[in-house]
Design an enzyme around this catalytic site. Structure first.
Site, mmCIF file in Angstrom:
data_model
loop_
_atom_site.group_PDB
_atom_site.id
_atom_site.type_symbol
_atom_site.label_atom_id
_atom_site.label_comp_id
_atom_site.label_asym_id
_atom_site.label_seq_id
_atom_site.Cartn_x
_atom_site.Cartn_y
_atom_site.Cartn_z
ATOM 1 N N VAL B 359 0.822 -1.223 0.000
ATOM 2 C CA VAL B 359 0.000 0.000 0.000
ATOM 3 C C VAL B 359 0.851 1.267 0.000
ATOM 4 O O VAL B 359 2.046 1.225 0.267
ATOM 5 C CB VAL B 359 -0.961 0.051 1.219
ATOM 6 C CG1 VAL B 359 -1.983 -1.053 1.149
ATOM 7 C CG2 VAL B 359 -0.177 0.000 2.525
ATOM 8 N N GLU B 360 0.171 2.378 -0.293
ATOM 9 C CA GLU B 360 0.803 3.709 -0.302
ATOM 10 C C GLU B 360 2.033 3.725 -1.214
ATOM 11 O O GLU B 360 3.033 4.378 -0.941
ATOM 12 C CB GLU B 360 1.182 4.110 1.134
ATOM 13 C CG GLU B 360 0.628 5.461 1.541
ATOM 14 C CD GLU B 360 -0.861 5.397 1.900
ATOM 15 O OE1 GLU B 360 -1.518 4.371 1.632
ATOM 16 O OE2 GLU B 360 -1.366 6.404 2.437
ATOM 17 N N GLY B 361 1.943 3.001 -2.316
ATOM 18 C CA GLY B 361 3.086 2.847 -3.226
ATOM 19 C C GLY B 361 3.848 1.601 -2.835
ATOM 20 O O GLY B 361 4.294 1.479 -1.684
#
Lengths: 258, 380
Positions: B359-361
């Site tokens: 997540v979040e990149g």
């Protein structure tokens, strides 16, 4: 309503108690200190009383100057409005009666109509101070309270007695209520209140400020010793029926408890 | 920066106390049955956990990202799912705080900070994950409104959120054609697809959003048209710090659990921690956690100082979540067969850790970000 609560700073319930090398007392250096367990119920009940009947709560602590931080986090952050920390040398060395005199004088000066305390401190567990405060102030006192309500200037308190017997006591204010486990479920501080607690008024005073000259302990404590180490446990081998028989035999013949 | 202040310790203890008493009893069953509890979210709002870096005038605590990280670490020690809930609910706050109009801030920030509204962030699509600039969802201007059409994937709080910050294309292809919008959870035409049956973070709902002619006021646009990709990237830079902090909490919980177990578990007549093979493993876990935490704190500190932080935030996210994966895996190893069962929480920690690398990149995208920063510094 002008509400007071007495909160003693004591070692955390999980603290590993160390005894000073000369046996003169408990060494709290490096230990995690908090508002005592029973005093937590007192703080919570004081705040609930304020929420139900308006007014303000003042916390009273006899202790070290360094207790300020713990009074802020353990009382002011929860909703207590202001605190009085009695922390000069005389106060630190006061015995139960001296502590009660200091607290009674501070409570009187603050004009409280009701005071909550824990049923005992979690460190020495003397259970003396609350009764002495009531006596010194000429107030009623109800101990080990598990349920509490105020209506007008009257209160009703339920006491948990031995063998599950409940005693219901009613009377009129002013009163000292000592709080037992189960009275309430103490809250956690909200983060904004932790920040606000840093700015709430806390006055540090000494015995002299209360007009009390002699509060020195009338008794002295000596020779603290750890309890003897617990003997190793024994595991009874065998199937359930024979193990149970052996257990009963040991309880009767060796431990002599049945 | 190397030691928490007394205030920060007080915050951490208050959060830990709440999580231990209120959150912990729900964790095991909610992981098993994939249950998210809005009432726990609201309770966290009442305790002040949800708007740590949001300014006081908008209902937050007005503290820094440093304190935000301290809070998230404590929540993640008990539940990675709820740490992610707090982090994701923080995204609309950071976006509106940075790019929103006064009206948008006044309407949403106090509610999000108090837990009266649950926030979400809708960027990914079925065919556009790491390549966020390739998104297909469109927002067509019609008079004083925009009409949104498309599908958003992997949306945390999908179906239960009150507000989504939704990215959609208003212009040509690529990142410059993207704009950001406030999409209310009850908008007509917004429906929800399947709820993912996930490996970890199972108390945090992940749901598909289907936008079918969703009409929203033009005033819901955040920033100018074509500015959406900047909004999303700024949010992710901040979000990376929060996921990294959650990773540190998860790692610490795993190490503490494994450490206590290794001290009590006896084999060959001595505690297994007295075997070098185990104690060195625990030592390596501790080293990785300590360095992750320092990096997370540095990223948060840079952000709080108003200094460039995107590069260090990417490093923190990479290191802290790779650490979470490796530490939680090792924690299972320390417990041996017991660690592989649901009798102990370490298998959950391991499942929860995996998604933090995604997540979040993804951590591959983080390395791309770091590589580009490095190249920029070396270019003559």
């Amino acid at each position: 309503m002008n509400i007071g609560v007495c909160a003693k700073i004591s070692p955390h319930a999980d603290a590993r108690i160390k005894i000073k090398s000369d046996g003169s007392g408990v060494d709290t250096k490096g230990e995690k200190l908090v508002v005592g367990d029973y005093d937590e119920y007192a703080v919570e009940e004081a705040i609930r009383t304020k929420e139900a009947h308006k007014g303000a709560v003042t916390a009273f602590t006899v202790g070290a100057t360094s207790d300020e931080k713990l009074v802020r986090s353990g009382a002011l952050a929860l909703g207590v409005d202001k605190a009085v920390l009695i922390s000069d040398d005389a106060a630190v060395n006061a015995g139960p009666l001296g502590t009660a005199k200091l607290l009674a004088a501070a409570i009187k000066e603050a004009g409280c109509e009701i005071v909550f305390t824990g049923k005992a401190a979690t460190d020495d567990g003397n259970s003396q101070v609350s009764a002495m405060i009531a006596e010194l102030l000429g107030w009623a006192q109800v101990s080990q309270v598990t349920k509490f309500a105020i209506e007008g200037t009257s209160f009703t308190a339920t006491r948990a007695m031995d063998a599950g017997v409940l005693q219901i006591v009613s009377g009129s204010l002013p009163v000292v209520i000592t709080c037992e486990d189960g009275l309430n479920d103490p809250r956690y501080p909200k983060l904004p209140d932790i920040m606000k607690a840093k700015r709430k008024p806390l006055s540090k005073i000494g015995a002299g400020d209360l007009g009390l000259a002699d509060v020195a302990a009338t008794s002295s404590e000596s020779n603290f010793a750890p309890p003897p180490p617990r003997p190793a446990s024994r595991i009874i081998e065998g199937d359930a029926a024979s193990a149970a028989q052996e257990l009963v035999r040991l309880l009767r013949e060796e431990a002599k408890v049945i | 920066m190397f030691q928490l202040t007394e205030d920060q310790v007080d915050l951490a203890e208050a959060v830990a106390g709440f999580c231990r008493e209120t959150l912990a009893p729900t964790v095991e069953a909610d992981d098993e049955h994939q249950v998210f509890r809005p009432e726990l979210f609201r309770a966290m709002g009442e305790q002040g956990f949800l708007g740590v870096p949001t300014p006081e005038e908008h209902g937050g605590l007005g503290l820094g990202y440093f304190e935000y990280c301290v809070v998230l670490e404590e929540i993640a020690k008990v539940s990675a799912s709820y740490a992610v809930t707090v982090a994701v609910n923080g995204l609309p706050q950071v976006i509106l705080g940075q790019f929103g109009t006064e009206e948008q801030k006044a309407e949403w920030l106090p509610k999000l900070a108090a837990g009266e509204a649950l926030g979400a962030f809708a960027l990914s699509e079925p065919e556009s994950g790491s390549d966020a600039g390739a998104m297909k969802t469109t927002a067509e201007r019609r008079g004083d409104t925009y009409v949104l059409n498309g599908t958003k994937f992997w949306i945390t709080h999908g179906g239960v959120a009150d507000i989504y910050i939704c990215m959609a294309r208003t212009g040509g292809p690529g990142p410059k054609g993207v704009s950001a919008f406030i999409l209310p959870g009850d908008a007509t035409g917004l429906s929800f697809g399947k709820k993912e049956n996930k490996m970890g973070l199972r108390a945090s709902p992940t749901v598909e959003l289907v936008l079918d002619d969703v009409v929203i006021p033009a005033a819901n646009r955040i920033g100018e048209e074509g500015f959406g990709f900047n909004v999303a990237m700024a949010a992710l830079d901040s979000g990376r710090i929060t996921i990294a902090a959650s990773g540190v909490g998860l790692s610490q919980a795993a190490l503490d659990y494994a450490g206590v177990y290794a001290t009590e578990r006896k084999q060959f007549k001595k505690p297994i921690i007295d075997f070098q093979g185990v104690s060195f493993m625990l030592a390596d876990m501790a080293c990785k956690i300590e360095s992750s935490r320092l990096l997370v704190h540095k990223a948060a500190w840079l952000r709080d100082q108003g200094l460039p932080y995107a590069n260090i935030a990417a490093m923190a996210k990479c290191v802290a979540t790779d650490t979470a994966m490796s530490v939680t895996t090792d924690a299972v190893q320390v417990l041996g067969g017991y660690g592989y069962t649901k009798e102990h929480p370490v298998e959950r920690y391991m499942r929860d850790a995996k998604v933090m690398q995604i997540v979040e990149g993804t951590n591959q995208i983080q390395r791309l970000v770091i590589g580009r920063h490095l190249k920029r510094g070396w270019m003559r």
